[in-house]
Design an enzyme around this catalytic site. Structure first.
Site, PDB file in Angstrom:
ATOM      1  N   SER A 182      24.013   4.327  23.706  1.00 23.32           N
ATOM      2  CA  SER A 182      22.712   4.731  23.935  1.00 23.32           C
ATOM      3  C   SER A 182      22.337   5.798  22.963  1.00 23.32           C
ATOM      4  O   SER A 182      22.210   5.291  21.679  1.00 23.32           O
ATOM      5  CB  SER A 182      22.548   5.454  25.437  1.00 23.32           C
ATOM      6  OG  SER A 182      20.868   5.420  25.616  1.00 23.32           O
ATOM      7  N   ASP A 336      20.020  -5.544  29.055  1.00 23.75           N
ATOM      8  CA  ASP A 336      19.538  -4.207  28.733  1.00 23.75           C
ATOM      9  C   ASP A 336      17.844  -4.523  28.422  1.00 23.75           C
ATOM     10  O   ASP A 336      17.452  -5.164  27.595  1.00 23.75           O
ATOM     11  CB  ASP A 336      20.011  -3.530  27.450  1.00 23.75           C
ATOM     12  CG  ASP A 336      19.980  -2.216  27.576  1.00 23.75           C
ATOM     13  OD1 ASP A 336      18.772  -1.709  27.507  1.00 23.75           O
ATOM     14  OD2 ASP A 336      20.870  -1.490  26.855  1.00 23.75           O
ATOM     15  N   HIS A 365      21.170  -1.519  30.788  1.00 26.98           N
ATOM     16  CA  HIS A 365      21.467  -0.409  30.154  1.00 26.98           C
ATOM     17  C   HIS A 365      22.872   0.066  30.535  1.00 26.98           C
ATOM     18  O   HIS A 365      23.626   0.974  29.768  1.00 26.98           O
ATOM     19  CB  HIS A 365      20.254   0.611  29.793  1.00 26.98           C
ATOM     20  CG  HIS A 365      20.584   1.662  28.874  1.00 26.98           C
ATOM     21  ND1 HIS A 365      21.096   1.055  27.502  1.00 26.98           N
ATOM     22  CD2 HIS A 365      20.883   2.872  28.667  1.00 26.98           C
ATOM     23  CE1 HIS A 365      21.226   2.391  26.746  1.00 26.98           C
ATOM     24  NE2 HIS A 365      21.153   3.276  27.450  1.00 26.98           N
TER      25      HIS A 365
END
Lengths: 389, 389
Positions: A182, A336, A365
């Site tokens: 991320s 995601d 995600h």
């Protein structure tokens, strides 16, 4: 085919520090004791390097830290945790930066004996992002740059701070791997673009080199939810604006996973008894632990992430990606919703020789957050493969 | 293969009205003049039927309207607009219910000469959803059921009110087509399940028969964003909680379109000069026109939509879908983030003989809102095909 390109960095170190000559740097244990004082440029953490392979938390003194924007963080601190032991030739370092809102202790799932990030083999440094509440943040910076006055920080600023820790703190000149999920992936890519000769391998997963417009809109939404709480008081609250943080969390919940995740009630795997229990017990809990200004500071960093702005790249994302010389394994979560596989695939195609892999998962995600064993094994195996290559 | 199933309705009419005997029903122009008074059961709108094919707005008096929940809306009103003329044998009626937050005037893009909904051929009734500010809503219901006390309304309640209008207001016993986008699709599917012998064709697009858990979470997010505004005052505001509505809109913006829509800056097609201009000029504008309690009332309706709860279906969604006997054309937006093509395809597969089509578009859920010419043509052509069959 990736484009061949090079970004000419404005300075060799890739840092943006304008340290006062002779200013003191200190390497302080998080408990407040001073483990080793030092001055700029001297390797400080030899104790860690020679010590046992037990984890160690630290707070690295960045001194007067001038940000890319021109703003200055004085007495700036970079928190971190290390796992394992730096070997004699300092060739076994891994840098694993934290993602949005996390502390170093929140992302230890890929670290352990037999895992890719094996402390028996590697010296793993987990630097805390500026704004996360452990490194310099709105919540811990003294006036006048405290709270709503905390300056805007970029991903490049984070990497500059980490570079200082790695080179001056630990005397490391070559990194075996930078890896991150991320916003950790954002920092990973920035490491490779800012320090192409220093980083041997990168494994960014579930993150992009430039924040996409849709991702920016998602972040606008959570920001609006939080700041609508009157208790936020434009950042000058004395008490956390908890209703705003809860709203922020509730909006985040829709984005953080996928449509089939919710349909399949996969949250039950995590011990949540109902959808509402998951929204409160996982999402609200996750963000209520944090300070509102810290959340907003890191959100600003995220919204403004753009590898193309790396000095010398002339704002060109593809050129910045093309300048990466690290061996790259790039992963994306199949479902995601904000770091989409399409966007990540596009970017990976501009990194010379990069391998792109999709994590086949309904965890959206969160596929990269160590919550679902199958996904975690896929990531771990992939990183092992990269380290063996 | 669709399952073969039937739901046994609890009552023939499919309505849930407990009208007081002899209570008066009136057919009132929205300008306040009474076009034709009547009593329950008498066809009222013969003026419309015999008149010129000009649009006419109306307000149908539902009287004492008992909701499925047992709550009662007294002096309930159903607003609507008609286009075209009802033919002599009353066989050319189309019902086209409004979607979330829209008024009948907001969704006229598929209506017009040469289009599928051609007023020269069809008598098109556009009933306003309860809660939308024209039909009975928190904002226009007198005390004691005003504002925060407005009762919860379901999709089934909406269809029951519309059924009353169609049968008692216009004396129509057979509908050529029910068609609708988004929450309009929810009402369309409910029409077909509640009145299988009355509805010849349905064309629901970009909507599901049951709200999915992820869709529910998205709605939780926008609800939290709005209600976090202290000015909302639990619904007892004297002035609209505009900051909350703006936050609601900003969260909605991420869901309402798709990742590639924003990347491609397709909003420029609509005359917006920047991303921020689109967020304010399109999204904030859209919802600032509305009343906060109305938005929350319709949101409740959306969150609780479940065709499986149709009387006689025993909570079984597939059985309810299987009970539909209308010729069905079901469409989904390829990049719709909350009414996903996967979910809609699944439901369509349980409607006997249904055709399922994907609108190939980056406009996400808005592909069905008449904003993008290619998508609109695709939908219009598809509905024309259905009407010709």
């Amino acid at each position: 085919m990736p484009k061949t390109s090079t970004c000419t960095a404005l300075d060799e170190s890739g840092e943006n520090l304008a340290a006062a000559p002779g200013s003191r740097r200190q390497f302080i244990r998080l408990d407040g004791t001073l483990s080793q004082p030092g001055v700029v440029g001297a390797p400080l953490a030899t104790a860690n390097a020679a010590g046992p392979s037990t984890p160690g938390e630290g707070l690295f003194d960045l001194g007067t830290f001038v940000l890319r924007s021109g703003a200055t963080l004085r007495e700036a601190k970079l928190a971190f945790k290390t796992h394992g032991r730096l070997n004699a030739d300092k060739s076994n370092a891994i840098v694993y930066p934290t993602p949005y809102s996390a502390h170093h202790s929140d992302i230890e799932w890929p670290i352990g004996a037999g895992k890719a990030l094996d402390p028996e083999k590697y010296f793993i440094i987990v630097p805390d992002m500026l704004g996360n509440g452990l490194s310099s943040s709105p919540s811990n910076t003294p006036p006048p740059y405290d709270r709503a006055r905390f300056p805007n920080v970029t991903i490049q600023d984070n990497v500059a701070a980490q570079h200082r820790l790695v080179t001056q703190g630990f005397g490391i000149s070559r990194i075996a791997l930078v890896v991150g999920w991320s916003m950790g992936a954002q920092q990973t890519l920035q490491w490779a673009a800012s320090h192409p000769d220093m980083v041997a391998r990168i494994a960014p997963f579930c993150g992009t080199a430039r924040t996409t417009p849709h991702n920016l809109v998602f972040l606008e939404g959570i920001k609006a939810a939080l700041t609508t709480d009157a208790a936020w008081m434009d950042g000058w609250y004395e008490k956390q604006p908890s209703r705003g943080i809860r709203a922020f969390a509730r909006v985040y919940a829709g984005w953080g996973l996928s449509q089939p995740f919710y349909k399949q009630e996969q949250y039950r795997q995590l011990g949540f008894s109902s959808l509402e229990d998951f929204l409160i017990g996982f999402w609200e809990h996750r963000f209520l632990r944090r300070d509102a200004n810290n959340l907003l500071a890191m959100l600003w960093t995220w919204q403004h992430n753009d590898l193309g702005t790396t000095p010398g790249c002339d704002g060109n994302l593809e050129q910045a990606l093309g300048s990466i010389r690290a061996k790259a394994l790039v992963m994306a979560g199949e479902t995601d919703l904000y770091f989409t596989p399409q966007d990540i695939d596009y970017e990976a195609s501009h990194i010379a020789g990069a391998t792109f892999r999709v994590i086949s998962s309904v965890w959206g995600h969160q596929a990269g957050n160590g919550l679902n064993a199958v996904d975690s094994t896929f990531i771990d195996d992939s990183v092992k493969g990269l380290l063996a290559s």
